[in-house]
Design an enzyme around this catalytic site. Sequence first.
Site, short mmCIF file in Angstrom:
data_model
loop_
_atom_site.label_atom_id
_atom_site.label_comp_id
_atom_site.label_asym_id
_atom_site.label_seq_id
_atom_site.Cartn_x
_atom_site.Cartn_y
_atom_site.Cartn_z
N GLU A 1 1.48 -0.65 -5.14
CA GLU A 1 0.47 0.34 -5.45
C GLU A 1 1.01 1.77 -5.50
O GLU A 1 1.49 2.28 -4.50
CB GLU A 1 -0.65 0.34 -4.39
CG GLU A 1 -1.72 1.37 -4.69
CD GLU A 1 -2.53 1.80 -3.48
OE1 GLU A 1 -1.95 2.07 -2.42
OE2 GLU A 1 -3.76 1.86 -3.61
N GLU B 1 -3.76 3.40 -8.86
CA GLU B 1 -5.08 3.97 -8.61
C GLU B 1 -5.16 5.37 -9.19
O GLU B 1 -4.32 6.23 -8.89
CB GLU B 1 -5.38 4.05 -7.10
CG GLU B 1 -6.75 4.68 -6.86
CD GLU B 1 -7.07 5.00 -5.40
OE1 GLU B 1 -6.30 4.58 -4.51
OE2 GLU B 1 -8.08 5.69 -5.18
N HIS C 1 -0.87 10.40 -3.01
CA HIS C 1 -2.18 9.94 -2.56
C HIS C 1 -3.25 11.03 -2.66
O HIS C 1 -4.40 10.77 -3.00
CB HIS C 1 -2.11 9.44 -1.12
CG HIS C 1 -3.44 9.03 -0.55
ND1 HIS C 1 -4.26 9.90 0.12
CD2 HIS C 1 -4.11 7.86 -0.62
CE1 HIS C 1 -5.36 9.26 0.48
NE2 HIS C 1 -5.31 8.02 0.03
N HIS D 1 0.83 -1.20 0.00
CA HIS D 1 0.00 0.00 0.00
C HIS D 1 0.87 1.26 0.00
O HIS D 1 1.54 1.56 0.98
CB HIS D 1 -0.88 -0.04 1.26
CG HIS D 1 -1.79 1.12 1.43
ND1 HIS D 1 -1.69 2.00 2.49
CD2 HIS D 1 -2.83 1.55 0.68
CE1 HIS D 1 -2.63 2.91 2.39
NE2 HIS D 1 -3.35 2.66 1.31
O1 G3P Z 1 -6.92 2.24 -3.11
C1 G3P Z 1 -7.22 1.35 -2.12
C2 G3P Z 1 -6.29 1.55 -0.99
O2 G3P Z 1 -5.09 2.08 -1.43
C3 G3P Z 1 -6.82 2.39 0.11
O3 G3P Z 1 -7.17 3.66 -0.32
O4 G3P Z 1 -7.08 5.98 0.37
O5 G3P Z 1 -5.09 4.59 0.76
O6 G3P Z 1 -5.74 5.22 -1.55
P1 G3P Z 1 -6.21 4.91 -0.18
CA CA Z 2 -4.89 3.72 -3.11
#
Ligand code: G3P
Ligand code: CA
Length: 334
Positions: free
Chosen positions: A59, A156, A74, A32
Site C-alpha cells: 500500500e 489510496e 500518508h 500497510h
Molecule cells: O487505507 C486504509 C489503511 O491504510 C488505514 O488507513 O490512515 O493508515 O491510511 P490509513
Molecule cells: Ca492508507
Amino acid sequence: MMPRLMAFLVCLLTIAATAAGNSAPGKIIIAHRGASGYLPEHTLEAYSYAFALGADYIEPDLVLTKDKVFICLHDIHLEATTNVEEVFPDRHREDGKWYAADFTLDEIKRLSAHERVEERFPKTGPRLEVPTFEEFLQLIRGLNASTGRAAGIYPELKQPAWHRAAGLPVEEAFLEILARYGYTGPDAKIFVQCFEADCLLRMRNELKSELPQIQVMGSGEDAAAMLSEEGLKRIAEYAQGVGPAKPAIEKDPAAVARAHAAGLLVHVYTFRADSVPTMYKDFGEELRTFLHTFGVDGVWTDYPDQALSCVAPPPDPESRKANPGLISNLLEHK
Ligand code: G3P
Ligand code: CA
C-alpha cells in the site's frame, strides 16, 4: 445478560460457525505503508522489505505536489514523517503545517523521510527519500519481474476533495499513470482505495475505470451506516469491497456476512504487533480472530510476515471460534 449483549454473543458465535466454511486460502495480507513496523513508512525501502516478506499487496498512500506529481505520503502535510521543518523552516502555513501541495517535487526530494513511530526506527537512521508513485510502480514492476512473483498494489488517494479545492484534481491523473504501468481492467492486480465515495464514483462512472475499488471507512456512525444492508448495497454499485477499521467489525461482526451477501470483500485495518488491544492475548490471536472467526478477506498490517503466518485456517474448526474470555472482552469493549 442484557438482551443486546446476548444478541451480540449469538451473532459472534454464528459468525464463527459461518467463518469455518469461509477460511479457505485466498485471504490477502496488505503491507500497510510498506513493512512500516520495520522500516520507515512510505519509503522504497519499506516497500521492498514488504515485498521480500511476501506481502500479497503493498500500500502506498498518495498526495500531489505543487507541480502535480503523485508522491507516497500518508498525510497531506510533511512534518510527521520528514525533516521539512529543518530544511524549509519558513514554509509552513498559518496553521503551522507544511503542506506537500506547497512544495515542488525537487524540493520534496531534498527532504529526508523518517518513521512516524519513533520507537520503531530511529530518526537518525540513513537518509531515505520520499518516493514518487511512479518510483513505487517501477519498484514493484521490477521486483515482480526479477522474482517471478505477482505482488499487487493497493494505492489510496488521500483527501481528493481537498486536492480538488486546491486546484489539484487527482482522479484522471491517477488513472493515467496506472494505465501506463498496465493497471487497467477488472483483473488488474490492484485495489484502488479511498475514504471519499465521490472519488470512487467519479472514477467508476465518469472516467469509466474498471479497476477493483475498495470503499475504506472508519469505525464511527458513518461506517455503521455504510455497513448496513442498504449502505452495502449502494457500495456494491461502485466497489468490490469495504475496508473498515477494526472496531467497526468488533462492534458488529455480522457486517462481514452482510458484505459477503452483497458481493463485497472485507479488508480490515490496521494490525500492529507493537499495539495489540488488551482484549487479545497476543498479536496472533487478534489476527486469527479477524481472519478465521470473523471471516474477513484481508488485513492491512505493519508486520506482513507475522500476519502471513496467521493466514492458514486452524486445522480444528472448533478452535476457529472465539474463546469465551475473548468474547467477554469484546462485549466489554463494545
Ligand atoms: O487505507 C486504509 C489503511 O491504510 C488505514 O488507513 O490512515 O493508515 O491510511 P490509513
Ligand atoms: Ca492508507
